[in-house]
Design a protein around this motif. Structure first.
Motif, mmCIF file in Angstrom:
data_model
loop_
_atom_site.group_PDB
_atom_site.id
_atom_site.type_symbol
_atom_site.label_atom_id
_atom_site.label_comp_id
_atom_site.label_asym_id
_atom_site.label_seq_id
_atom_site.Cartn_x
_atom_site.Cartn_y
_atom_site.Cartn_z
ATOM 1 N N SER A 124 1.038 -1.168 0.022
ATOM 2 C CA SER A 124 0.264 0.166 0.271
ATOM 3 C C SER A 124 1.011 1.123 0.163
ATOM 4 C CB SER A 124 -0.933 0.118 0.850
ATOM 5 O OG SER A 124 -1.914 0.760 1.506
ATOM 6 N N ALA A 125 1.851 1.437 0.698
ATOM 7 C CA ALA A 125 2.461 2.847 0.980
ATOM 8 C C ALA A 125 3.686 2.978 -0.401
ATOM 9 C CB ALA A 125 3.367 1.911 2.302
ATOM 10 N N LEU A 126 3.917 1.517 -0.934
ATOM 11 C CA LEU A 126 4.453 1.530 -2.321
ATOM 12 C C LEU A 126 3.578 2.516 -3.163
ATOM 13 C CD1 LEU A 126 7.029 0.894 -4.011
ATOM 14 C CD2 LEU A 126 6.306 -1.303 -4.973
ATOM 15 N N ALA A 156 -0.092 11.932 -2.477
ATOM 16 C CA ALA A 156 -1.323 11.449 -3.528
ATOM 17 C C ALA A 156 -2.121 10.478 -3.817
ATOM 18 C CB ALA A 156 -0.618 11.736 -4.897
ATOM 19 N N VAL A 157 -3.513 10.345 -4.676
ATOM 20 C CA VAL A 157 -4.019 8.802 -4.355
ATOM 21 C C VAL A 157 -3.548 7.887 -5.163
ATOM 22 C CG1 VAL A 157 -6.078 8.215 -5.094
ATOM 23 C CG2 VAL A 157 -6.208 10.505 -4.849
ATOM 24 N N PRO A 158 -3.052 7.069 -3.773
ATOM 25 C CA PRO A 158 -2.239 5.959 -4.306
ATOM 26 C C PRO A 158 -2.373 4.819 -5.022
ATOM 27 C CG PRO A 158 -2.426 5.401 -1.693
ATOM 28 C CD PRO A 158 -3.908 6.599 -2.753
ATOM 29 N N ILE A 159 -1.763 4.718 -6.948
ATOM 30 C CA ILE A 159 -1.477 3.937 -7.690
ATOM 31 C C ILE A 159 -2.058 2.705 -7.859
ATOM 32 C CG2 ILE A 159 -0.085 3.012 -9.630
ATOM 33 C CD1 ILE A 159 1.157 5.543 -9.933
ATOM 34 N N VAL A 160 -3.238 2.056 -8.112
ATOM 35 C CA VAL A 160 -3.958 0.969 -7.239
ATOM 36 C C VAL A 160 -4.339 -0.050 -8.988
ATOM 37 C CG1 VAL A 160 -5.737 -0.375 -6.188
ATOM 38 C CG2 VAL A 160 -4.562 1.515 -5.608
ATOM 39 N N PRO A 161 -3.639 -1.066 -9.610
ATOM 40 C CA PRO A 161 -4.184 -1.475 -10.368
ATOM 41 C C PRO A 161 -5.582 -1.963 -10.246
ATOM 42 C CG PRO A 161 -2.381 -2.114 -10.217
ATOM 43 C CD PRO A 161 -2.569 -1.567 -8.853
ATOM 44 N N ALA A 162 -6.715 -1.772 -11.234
ATOM 45 C CA ALA A 162 -8.087 -2.890 -11.786
ATOM 46 C C ALA A 162 -7.544 -4.264 -11.447
ATOM 47 C CB ALA A 162 -9.448 -1.898 -12.774
ATOM 48 N N ALA A 163 -8.499 -4.842 -10.361
ATOM 49 C CA ALA A 163 -8.196 -5.931 -9.996
ATOM 50 C C ALA A 163 -9.529 -6.138 -9.679
ATOM 51 C CB ALA A 163 -7.246 -6.634 -8.969
ATOM 52 N N ARG A 164 -10.349 -7.639 -10.747
ATOM 53 C CA ARG A 164 -11.656 -7.206 -10.510
ATOM 54 C C ARG A 164 -11.896 -8.994 -10.405
ATOM 55 N NH1 ARG A 164 -14.580 -3.306 -14.030
ATOM 56 N NH2 ARG A 164 -12.915 -3.726 -15.268
ATOM 57 N N ARG A 165 -11.383 -9.621 -11.310
ATOM 58 C CA ARG A 165 -11.437 -11.246 -11.346
ATOM 59 C C ARG A 165 -11.320 -11.769 -10.835
ATOM 60 N NH1 ARG A 165 -10.436 -11.193 -18.225
ATOM 61 N NH2 ARG A 165 -12.016 -9.592 -19.113
ATOM 62 N N LEU A 166 -9.801 -11.560 -10.433
ATOM 63 C CA LEU A 166 -9.820 -13.013 -9.576
ATOM 64 C C LEU A 166 -10.318 -12.722 -7.724
ATOM 65 C CD1 LEU A 166 -6.781 -14.961 -8.472
ATOM 66 C CD2 LEU A 166 -6.245 -12.658 -8.071
ATOM 67 N N HIS A 189 -6.221 -0.584 4.736
ATOM 68 C CA HIS A 189 -5.555 -1.276 5.556
ATOM 69 C C HIS A 189 -6.091 -2.314 6.205
ATOM 70 C CE1 HIS A 189 -2.504 -1.067 8.937
ATOM 71 N NE2 HIS A 189 -2.677 -2.354 9.311
ATOM 72 N N ALA A 190 -7.300 -1.825 6.740
ATOM 73 C CA ALA A 190 -8.737 -2.401 7.654
ATOM 74 C C ALA A 190 -9.180 -3.360 6.907
ATOM 75 C CB ALA A 190 -10.239 -1.338 7.795
ATOM 76 N N LEU A 191 -9.440 -3.333 5.649
ATOM 77 C CA LEU A 191 -9.886 -4.226 4.982
ATOM 78 C C LEU A 191 -9.117 -5.321 4.622
ATOM 79 C CD1 LEU A 191 -11.942 -5.325 3.231
ATOM 80 C CD2 LEU A 191 -10.732 -4.330 1.109
ATOM 81 N N MET A 192 -7.828 -5.159 4.637
ATOM 82 C CA MET A 192 -6.883 -6.281 4.373
ATOM 83 C C MET A 192 -6.277 -7.271 6.226
ATOM 84 S SD MET A 192 -3.203 -4.533 3.948
ATOM 85 C CE MET A 192 -2.500 -4.149 5.860
ATOM 86 N N ARG A 193 -6.772 -6.319 7.329
ATOM 87 C CA ARG A 193 -6.894 -6.915 8.686
ATOM 88 C C ARG A 193 -7.973 -7.849 9.285
ATOM 89 N NH1 ARG A 193 -3.509 -5.639 12.611
ATOM 90 N NH2 ARG A 193 -1.377 -4.672 11.807
ATOM 91 N N VAL A 194 -9.148 -7.759 7.878
ATOM 92 C CA VAL A 194 -9.957 -8.530 8.104
ATOM 93 C C VAL A 194 -9.689 -9.918 8.378
ATOM 94 C CG1 VAL A 194 -12.787 -9.724 7.522
ATOM 95 C CG2 VAL A 194 -11.596 -7.192 7.149
ATOM 96 N N PRO A 195 -8.997 -10.843 8.432
ATOM 97 C CA PRO A 195 -8.420 -12.020 8.293
ATOM 98 C C PRO A 195 -7.677 -12.220 9.498
ATOM 99 C CG PRO A 195 -8.286 -11.711 5.897
ATOM 100 C CD PRO A 195 -8.607 -10.269 6.795
ATOM 101 N N HIS A 196 -6.855 -11.019 9.972
ATOM 102 C CA HIS A 196 -6.464 -10.658 11.031
ATOM 103 C C HIS A 196 -7.184 -11.004 11.928
ATOM 104 C CE1 HIS A 196 -2.922 -9.377 13.370
ATOM 105 N NE2 HIS A 196 -3.542 -8.790 13.905
ATOM 106 N N ASN A 197 -8.013 -10.222 12.121
ATOM 107 C CA ASN A 197 -9.205 -10.111 12.812
ATOM 108 C C ASN A 197 -9.960 -11.776 13.135
ATOM 109 O OD1 ASN A 197 -8.546 -7.135 14.277
ATOM 110 N ND2 ASN A 197 -10.103 -6.886 12.510
#
Length: 584
Positions: free
Chosen positions: A216-218, A333-343, A515-523
């Motif tokens: 995310s930071a990258l 700035a708004v992070p560069i996030v490649p679109a990923a819908r199919r996977l 970050h909160a979304l990716m912490r769903v499995p962690h929680n």
């Protein structure tokens, strides 16, 4: 108009008190936690003398004479306030009291356990940081050459690692690497070889989480103006890669230090698997026995290390950014996030299909003639030790495990986002104090008061789940406040609310939401761990942690019984990791 003498007095006083705000807040939280722990026997409605007598000898009758003898011997407090004040007075002098169960001084045992846990957490944090860097390194090198990180391999790898329960890894490592292959010791803490398997069990899942923060930071760093300038100027890819790594580590290091502090306490299950005399295990045993001096000493050590780790994380963040943090040199700035819908849709479809089909089957039907059967047409995922259909239990358990994990993550996002953005300056404080308390220990404390249950377990996880979100938001908000456009808005007379709506939230919220979304499995894993210990869902519940606890003893005979809930956690992790709050 001539200023009136003394008008600047309150302002000067505020400037003098500002550096003390963080330490005073941390001190207040530490004192509050000490009183909460000190009230444990009274909150649970139990007599401390009876608890001590039961811990010393389960066969001895708790008659009035025996209870009076215990009170006289240990000088037990008559109320939690006087008892906690007495303990705090001794702790200031370096005296942590004596164990109510063994009668031995607490301080030497806590010091030894702290040394073990610091060593284990250090090894595990090194594994986590190395794993995180290795996962994102291909994308970082690709970004240095082409300007974008490329595919989603790093996201999937990090998500899978972060979704593996550390106690499951520890059990597998113990059964296969230590017992069957004899590659490492099975228990104890005597030589560096004893640290290898526990550090891997703790560090690999944490490394998956660190890789997600780095990724995310990258993306955020690639959207900043300096990277485009450097590329246009003709800087060598290796120079850009080194700068990108420094920039991403600046955001991730506070999180890494949180991971280190969290590992001190959250290693309870791993320490139990490998019989390691660490601080988390010591705190858990003391809490179960309500041995207050031991629990208070362990919690005090965890909190102090948590504060130290939080302060180091803030200092490293400032050191890596250098003058940019104070000279308007950043342009978030708004992070560069490649679109990923199919996977994510495909993985989510597989998970949803399993849940829906499982919900149509009976999770409670017992068939002792079909115990531990492998996958078949009748039972597509096999059966458990009681012959119950694993597909049915998987579907019904998803509603409990994943549903509770999502609810906890939403609470953490709201609380952590508000607290992190509201902080005017990044400093170690209340968040670092609470982060040092592992969910397992908080769950034990709540269970002592309310009894075990999934609601109490979710509350325990929520009480600490907001902290990494708050620290992440605090770090990003500090960078936004150091930006040129923020300084210009302040100089132009913009109100705090306007700056919050127009600058802070748009810059901070997307990354924090991911970050909160990716912490769903962690929680969810934290809830699973509490159920694994018997502090969450009942043992016969289809909740995934309860399923793991019931099936771990059959891991070699029927690995599918363990693989089913573990697969659910992995699929949940991949979906949570690849879903994004925005697209490029």
């Amino acid at each position: 108009m001539t200023p009136v003498a003394g008008d600047d007095g309150p302002r000067r006083a505020g400037r003098w008190l500002a550096p003390l705000r963080g330490p005073l807040t941390a001190l207040a939280w530490c004192t509050g936690i000490a009183f909460l722990v000190g009230a444990l026997p009274w909150l649970s409605g139990d007599d401390p003398a009876r608890t001590v007598l039961r811990a010393r000898s389960a066969e001895r009758v708790a008659d009035p004479e025996a209870l009076r003898s215990v009170r006289d011997e240990l000088d037990l407090p008559t109320d939690p306030v006087s008892g906690t004040l007495g303990w705090l007075g001794g702790a200031v002098r370096g005296d942590l009291g004596v164990s109510w169960v063994t009668g031995a001084p607490v301080a030497p045992d806590i010091a030894n356990a702290l040394g073990v846990s610091v060593s284990l957490a250090s090894f595990a944090a090194l594994v986590a940081l190395s794993t995180g860097i290795l996962v994102v390194l291909p994308g970082l090198l690709r970004a240095a050459r082409a300007g974008h990180p490329g595919g989603r391999g790093a996201d999937v790898t990090g998500a899978l690692l972060a979704s593996v329960p550390d106690f499951l890894l520890a059990s597998v490592f113990l059964a296969i690497a230590a017992v069957r292959w004899d590659l490492a010791p099975t228990s104890g803490w005597e030589t560096p070889a004893h640290a290898v398997l526990p550090a891997l069990a703790l560090g690999l899942p944490a490394g998956g989480l660190v890789s997600r923060v780095l990724s995310s930071a990258l993306g955020a760093a690639l959207a900043e103006s300096w990277i485009r300038t450097w590329r246009a100027t003709g800087f060598a890819p290796r120079t850009i890669a080194a700068a990108l790594l420094r920039r991403t580590l600046a955001v991730a290091m506070p999180q890494v230090m949180l991971v280190f502090a969290g590992l001190l306490g959250s290693a309870v299950l791993v320490e139990s698997v490998f019989a390691i005399p660490g601080l988390g295990h010591t705190a858990l045993v003391g809490t179960l026995a309500q041995d207050l001096p031991v629990v208070q000493g362990a919690v005090a050590a965890l909190v102090l290390v948590g504060l130290l780790a939080g302060g180091i994380g803030v200092a490293v963040h400032r050191a890596l950014l250098g003058p940019a943090l104070v000279s308007s040199g950043l342009t978030p700035a708004v992070p560069i996030v490649p679109a990923a819908r199919r996977l994510p849709l495909a993985v989510g479809g597989v998970l949803l299909l399993g849940v829906v089909v499982g919900l149509t089957r009976d999770p409670e039907a017992i068939s002792l003639t079909a115990r531990l059967e492998p996958p078949s047409a009748a039972h597509p995922l096999g059966t458990d030790p009681l012959g119950r259909d694993l597909l049915a239990r998987f579907g019904h358990g998803a509603l409990l495990s994943a549903g509770a994990g999502v609810a906890v993550s939403l609470v953490a996002l709201v609380a952590g986002g508000v607290i992190g953005v509201s902080g005017r300056r990044a400093r170690a404080g209340a968040a670092d104090v609470l982060n040092a308390l592992p969910p397992v220990l908080v769950g034990v404390l709540l269970a002592a008061v309310t009894g075990p249950g999934l609601a109490g377990a979710a509350t325990a996880v929520a009480l600490v789940a907001w902290i990494p979100i708050a620290v992440h938001a605090r770090t990003l908000a500090a960078e936004v406040r150091a930006s040129g456009y923020h300084q210009a808005a302040v100089a132009g007379g913009a109100t705090r609310g306007w700056i919050l709506r127009r600058h802070l939230l748009p810059s901070v919220l997307p990354a924090v939401a991911r970050h909160a979304l990716m912490r769903v499995p962690h929680n969810t894993l934290a809830l699973v761990g509490l159920s694994f210990l018997g502090l969450g869902a009942p043992h016969d519940s289809p909740e995934w942690g309860a399923m793991l606890a019931e099936s771990m003893r059959y891991v070699e005979r029927a690995p599918w019984a363990v693989a089913v809930p573990a697969l659910g956690l992995a699929l949940l992790g991949v979906v949570a990791s690849l879903l994004r709050t925005e697209r490029r």
